[in-house]
Motif scaffolding. Structure first.
Motif, PDB file in Angstrom:
ATOM      1  N   VAL A  31       0.843  -1.192   0.000  1.00 18.62           N
ATOM      2  CA  VAL A  31       0.000   0.000   0.000  1.00 18.62           C
ATOM      3  C   VAL A  31       0.876   1.240   0.000  1.00 18.62           C
ATOM      4  O   VAL A  31       1.823   1.334   0.783  1.00 18.62           O
ATOM      5  N   ALA A  32       0.565   2.182  -0.903  1.00 18.37           N
ATOM      6  CA  ALA A  32       1.248   3.480  -0.853  1.00 18.37           C
ATOM      7  C   ALA A  32       0.304   4.505  -0.256  1.00 18.37           C
ATOM      8  O   ALA A  32      -0.859   4.578  -0.652  1.00 18.37           O
ATOM      9  N   LEU A  33       0.784   5.257   0.740  1.00 17.86           N
ATOM     10  CA  LEU A  33       0.045   6.408   1.241  1.00 17.86           C
ATOM     11  C   LEU A  33       0.614   7.624   0.523  1.00 17.86           C
ATOM     12  O   LEU A  33       1.760   7.999   0.736  1.00 17.86           O
ATOM     13  N   LEU A  34      -0.200   8.210  -0.370  1.00 15.98           N
ATOM     14  CA  LEU A  34       0.294   9.261  -1.256  1.00 15.98           C
ATOM     15  C   LEU A  34      -0.415  10.570  -0.956  1.00 15.98           C
ATOM     16  O   LEU A  34      -1.643  10.606  -0.812  1.00 15.98           O
ATOM     17  N   GLY A  35       0.363  11.654  -0.878  1.00 15.47           N
ATOM     18  CA  GLY A  35      -0.262  12.952  -0.650  1.00 15.47           C
ATOM     19  C   GLY A  35       0.787  14.006  -0.391  1.00 15.47           C
ATOM     20  O   GLY A  35       1.957  13.690  -0.168  1.00 15.47           O
ATOM     21  N   PRO A  36       0.382  15.290  -0.428  1.00 15.16           N
ATOM     22  CA  PRO A  36       1.340  16.373  -0.181  1.00 15.16           C
ATOM     23  C   PRO A  36       1.726  16.437   1.298  1.00 15.16           C
ATOM     24  O   PRO A  36       1.149  15.732   2.121  1.00 15.16           O
ATOM     25  N   SER A  37       2.677  17.302   1.613  1.00 19.90           N
ATOM     26  CA  SER A  37       3.113  17.459   3.002  1.00 19.90           C
ATOM     27  C   SER A  37       1.917  17.849   3.864  1.00 19.90           C
ATOM     28  O   SER A  37       1.049  18.593   3.437  1.00 19.90           O
ATOM     29  N   GLY A  38       1.888  17.321   5.080  1.00 23.70           N
ATOM     30  CA  GLY A  38       0.857  17.724   6.027  1.00 23.70           C
ATOM     31  C   GLY A  38      -0.456  16.999   5.857  1.00 23.70           C
ATOM     32  O   GLY A  38      -1.458  17.409   6.433  1.00 23.70           O
ATOM     33  N   CYS A  39      -0.478  15.892   5.068  1.00 26.33           N
ATOM     34  CA  CYS A  39      -1.744  15.197   4.882  1.00 26.33           C
ATOM     35  C   CYS A  39      -1.899  14.059   5.885  1.00 26.33           C
ATOM     36  O   CYS A  39      -2.865  13.309   5.840  1.00 26.33           O
ATOM     37  N   GLY A  40      -0.946  13.937   6.796  1.00 28.24           N
ATOM     38  CA  GLY A  40      -1.093  12.971   7.883  1.00 28.24           C
ATOM     39  C   GLY A  40      -0.609  11.579   7.547  1.00 28.24           C
ATOM     40  O   GLY A  40      -0.837  10.648   8.310  1.00 28.24           O
ATOM     41  N   LYS A  41       0.130  11.433   6.428  1.00 28.70           N
ATOM     42  CA  LYS A  41       0.527  10.077   6.045  1.00 28.70           C
ATOM     43  C   LYS A  41       1.586   9.512   6.992  1.00 28.70           C
ATOM     44  O   LYS A  41       1.502   8.338   7.376  1.00 28.70           O
ATOM     45  N   SER A  42       2.531  10.366   7.424  1.00 27.82           N
ATOM     46  CA  SER A  42       3.522   9.878   8.388  1.00 27.82           C
ATOM     47  C   SER A  42       2.866   9.604   9.739  1.00 27.82           C
ATOM     48  O   SER A  42       3.226   8.637  10.426  1.00 27.82           O
ATOM     49  N   THR A  43       1.910  10.458  10.113  1.00 23.88           N
ATOM     50  CA  THR A  43       1.191  10.255  11.376  1.00 23.88           C
ATOM     51  C   THR A  43       0.491   8.904  11.365  1.00 23.88           C
ATOM     52  O   THR A  43       0.561   8.145  12.339  1.00 23.88           O
ATOM     53  N   LEU A  44      -0.157   8.581  10.228  1.00 25.65           N
ATOM     54  CA  LEU A  44      -0.862   7.306  10.114  1.00 25.65           C
ATOM     55  C   LEU A  44       0.122   6.145  10.254  1.00 25.65           C
ATOM     56  O   LEU A  44      -0.165   5.155  10.932  1.00 25.65           O
ATOM     57  N   LEU A  45       1.292   6.300   9.658  1.00 25.68           N
ATOM     58  CA  LEU A  45       2.308   5.252   9.729  1.00 25.68           C
ATOM     59  C   LEU A  45       2.762   5.016  11.185  1.00 25.68           C
ATOM     60  O   LEU A  45       2.895   3.883  11.632  1.00 25.68           O
ATOM     61  N   ARG A  46       2.976   6.132  11.887  1.00 22.69           N
ATOM     62  CA  ARG A  46       3.396   6.027  13.294  1.00 22.69           C
ATOM     63  C   ARG A  46       2.313   5.374  14.144  1.00 22.69           C
ATOM     64  O   ARG A  46       2.607   4.640  15.089  1.00 22.69           O
ATOM     65  N   LEU A  47       1.054   5.665  13.818  1.00 20.74           N
ATOM     66  CA  LEU A  47      -0.056   5.061  14.555  1.00 20.74           C
ATOM     67  C   LEU A  47      -0.093   3.555  14.314  1.00 20.74           C
ATOM     68  O   LEU A  47      -0.283   2.768  15.239  1.00 20.74           O
ATOM     69  N   ILE A  48       0.123   3.154  13.053  1.00 21.47           N
ATOM     70  CA  ILE A  48       0.130   1.722  12.734  1.00 21.47           C
ATOM     71  C   ILE A  48       1.247   1.022  13.504  1.00 21.47           C
ATOM     72  O   ILE A  48       1.082  -0.063  14.041  1.00 21.47           O
ATOM     73  N   ALA A  49       2.401   1.702  13.601  1.00 18.30           N
ATOM     74  CA  ALA A  49       3.553   1.107  14.282  1.00 18.30           C
ATOM     75  C   ALA A  49       3.348   1.052  15.792  1.00 18.30           C
ATOM     76  O   ALA A  49       4.074   0.354  16.491  1.00 18.30           O
ATOM     77  N   GLY A  50       2.382   1.820  16.297  1.00 18.53           N
ATOM     78  CA  GLY A  50       2.193   1.872  17.741  1.00 18.53           C
ATOM     79  C   GLY A  50       3.132   2.864  18.418  1.00 18.53           C
ATOM     80  O   GLY A  50       3.259   2.867  19.639  1.00 18.53           O
ATOM     81  N   LEU A  51       3.799   3.698  17.616  1.00 16.77           N
ATOM     82  CA  LEU A  51       4.691   4.708  18.188  1.00 16.77           C
ATOM     83  C   LEU A  51       3.895   5.906  18.689  1.00 16.77           C
ATOM     84  O   LEU A  51       4.420   6.774  19.377  1.00 16.77           O
ATOM     85  N   ASP A  52       2.605   5.955  18.308  1.00 23.52           N
ATOM     86  CA  ASP A  52       1.737   7.054  18.709  1.00 23.52           C
ATOM     87  C   ASP A  52       0.337   6.452  18.867  1.00 23.52           C
ATOM     88  O   ASP A  52       0.058   5.403  18.282  1.00 23.52           O
ATOM     89  N   GLN A  53      -0.474   7.087  19.685  1.00 27.40           N
ATOM     90  CA  GLN A  53      -1.818   6.551  19.916  1.00 27.40           C
ATOM     91  C   GLN A  53      -2.862   7.483  19.312  1.00 27.40           C
ATOM     92  O   GLN A  53      -2.737   8.697  19.406  1.00 27.40           O
ATOM     93  N   PRO A  54      -3.915   6.927  18.678  1.00 26.47           N
ATOM     94  CA  PRO A  54      -4.960   7.783  18.109  1.00 26.47           C
ATOM     95  C   PRO A  54      -5.826   8.412  19.202  1.00 26.47           C
ATOM     96  O   PRO A  54      -5.973   7.848  20.287  1.00 26.47           O
ATOM     97  N   ASP A  55      -6.378   9.594  18.900  1.00 22.07           N
ATOM     98  CA  ASP A  55      -7.286  10.243  19.848  1.00 22.07           C
ATOM     99  C   ASP A  55      -8.691   9.681  19.696  1.00 22.07           C
ATOM    100  O   ASP A  55      -9.489   9.695  20.632  1.00 22.07           O
ATOM    101  N   SER A  56      -9.011   9.234  18.467  1.00 21.11           N
ATOM    102  CA  SER A  56     -10.320   8.616  18.260  1.00 21.11           C
ATOM    103  C   SER A  56     -10.151   7.488  17.257  1.00 21.11           C
ATOM    104  O   SER A  56      -9.152   7.432  16.542  1.00 21.11           O
ATOM    105  N   GLY A  57     -11.106   6.584  17.227  1.00 18.83           N
ATOM    106  CA  GLY A  57     -11.013   5.454  16.317  1.00 18.83           C
ATOM    107  C   GLY A  57     -10.109   4.371  16.868  1.00 18.83           C
ATOM    108  O   GLY A  57      -9.513   4.521  17.943  1.00 18.83           O
ATOM    109  N   THR A  58      -9.971   3.279  16.124  1.00 18.23           N
ATOM    110  CA  THR A  58      -9.179   2.146  16.612  1.00 18.23           C
ATOM    111  C   THR A  58      -8.319   1.559  15.498  1.00 18.23           C
ATOM    112  O   THR A  58      -8.634   1.672  14.321  1.00 18.23           O
TER     113      THR A  58
END
Lengths: 245, 251
Positions: A31-58
């Motif tokens: 899967v490629a997460l594609l988008g311009p800077s600031g679209c949250g793609k790195s944030t999503l990656l960190r959430l998947i890795a468990g390096l960060d926790q989501p505020d909502s959702g699972t």
């Protein structure tokens, strides 16, 4: 493999990095997460890795699985190697953190170094290696634990185009051989189209998933010359423009 | 090659000019002594001056050692606990900005033992660069590497020993080089403040003694020795740092 359901993340600064992101990862996906800077793609990656926790959702792994250390490999934009350690020591690090001795790890290290084409550079230090070779060490380090899920955050963005093409082709071959699941963050339409089976388009402010495009291109270096590749790039460009408008 | 010789050549030229000016203008030795008489003053009592130098250097290196141990361990304490960081940092800065000559008399009275009080004074001066550099080094690894250690389940202790401490080594070494010079300055200042009430054997005491007796050549000889010791410490610690760095392979 895992399900991301309506995940949101707001940073303490107030920036809403991600809103309502939903995505299902199948074993063996690229899967490629594609988008311009600031679209949250790195944030999503960190959430998947468990390096960060989501505020909502699972984010739930299938069958209630809890990922163990070493089941997830992570490659950053910079190679982020230990500058004082040799290639071998850098690749040894994840196994060392799992309590293995150098002797126990030796076979795995040698195998993964051979796989990424670094045999002969075992005792080189990072600053003796080129940018592309450093990235190879970083990929070897991520692969040495035989991860089920490989997360890559714009790993080739800082490399020159020729090195990038070579590494992209090598990554495709690795993915085919190892059969691991890859989530690859990029801001390059060409890279996403060449590598991924599924291209997830993301838009900024707040970061959210706009739509997904499937690719039926063959995962091989010849794809670059395939007219279907040019068509896919054009499709993604159009879809991205529409999503950003 | 010629650039390497340039400072020596310039120094020699200046010495000759100095010698010539003192002789030509008939300057009395109690105002400015000629280099030749400074040299004679050294040759007249090399052992006395060497013993004084050894005494000052003993204080310097003892202080440097204490400062290195204290500075590094306090920086490590700060890196492992945010509470410790909040508690320690302002006091470290307070210690750094307090001028040594202002507190040296107090320390000499409180500590009592002359050698220990000189070491304490020099340690106060030498402490801060070691502490601050080590703290910076411990915090220097990029956040991605810290993430990676977290991803592989490494605890604080392993992150410290395998990531933060090795990353801090070059910072510590450059702190050591800075503090080496400062420890010498601290030792000399403390000796000057202590005067005859102190250890009465360091080079600074020789300088005071010579100035009371208007023995300018001897005073200059002691000054030259101090300057040479400072240069040697600076280059020595620099070479030590390079050696360690080369051994680790990240030259």
């Amino acid at each position: 493999m895992l399900t991301i359901a309506t995940v949101g993340r707001r940073f303490p600064s107030g920036t809403e990095a991600l809103r309502d992101a939903s995505l299902r990862l199948q074993t063996g996906d690229f899967v490629a997460l594609l988008g311009p800077s600031g679209c949250g793609k790195s944030t999503l990656l960190r959430l998947i890795a468990g390096l960060d926790q989501p505020d909502s959702g699972t984010i739930t792994w299938d069958a209630g699985h809890k990922p163990q250390p070493g089941e997830i490999g992570y490659v950053f934009q910079d190679a982020t190697l230990l500058p004082w350690a040799t290639t071998e020591e850098n690749v040894f690090l994840p196994l060392r953190l799992r309590g293995l001795t150098r002797t126990q790890a030796q076979r795995d290290i040698a195998a993964v170094l051979a796989r990424v084409g670094l045999t002969g550079f075992e005792s080189a230090r990072p600053q003796q290696l080129s940018g592309g070779m450093r990235m190879r060490v970083s990929i070897a380090r991520a692969l040495v634990t035989k991860p089920k899920l490989l997360l890559m955050d714009e790993p080739f963005a800082a490399l020159d185009e020729f090195t990038r093409h070579k590494l992209q082709a090598d990554l495709l071959a690795l993915w085919r051989d190892l059969g691991c699941t890859v989530v690859f963050v990029t801001h390059s339409i060409y890279e996403a189209a060449f590598l991924a089976r599924r291209i997830v388009l993301m838009t900024p402010r707040p970061g959210r998933i706009a739509r997904e495009i499937q690719s039926s291109l063959a995962p091989s270096p010849e794809t670059r010359l395939d007219p279907a590749y040019a068509t896919l790039v054009a499709d993604i460009s159009k879809a991205m423009e529409a999503a950003l408008a | 090659m010629i650039l390497r010789l340039a400072p020596w050549f310039f120094g020699l030229l200046a010495l000759f000019a100095w010698e010539g000016a003192v002789r030509g203008l008939d300057v009395p030795a109690y105002i400015v002594p000629a280099p030749s008489s400074v040299f004679q003053a050294f040759v007249a009592d090399p052992l006395g001056l060497a013993v004084s130098l050894a005494s000052t250097l003993t204080v310097t290196f003892a202080a440097l050692l204490v400062a290195a141990i204290l500075g590094a361990s306090m920086a490590i304490g700060m890196a492992t606990s945010r509470f410790a960081q909040a508690a320690i940092q302002p006091w470290a800065v307070a210690l750094q900005v307090t001028p040594l000559p202002a507190i040296a008399p107090l320390i000499i009275i409180w500590v009592g033992d002359p050698f220990t009080s000189l070491v304490v004074c020099a340690t106060i001066v030498a402490f801060f660069p070691l502490f601050a550099n080590t703290a910076t080094g411990l915090a220097s690894p990029p956040p991605e590497l810290a993430d990676l250690f977290q991803l592989y389940g490494a605890g604080r202790f392993r992150t410290l020993t395998l990531l933060r401490l090795p990353a801090a080594v070059p910072y510590f070494l450059s702190g050591l080089r800075i503090s080496g010079g400062l420890a010498l300055v601290g030792a000399v200042v403390a000796e000057l403040v202590a005067g005859s009430g102190g250890f009465a054997s360091g080079l600074a005491y020789r300088i005071l003694e010579a100035s009371y007796r208007l023995e300018m050549p001897r005073m200059f000889a002691a000054l030259v020795l101090l300057a040479l010791a400072g240069i040697a410490i600076n280059y020595g610690l620099g070479a030590f740092g390079d050696w360690v760095t080369r051994r680790r392979g990240n030259a």
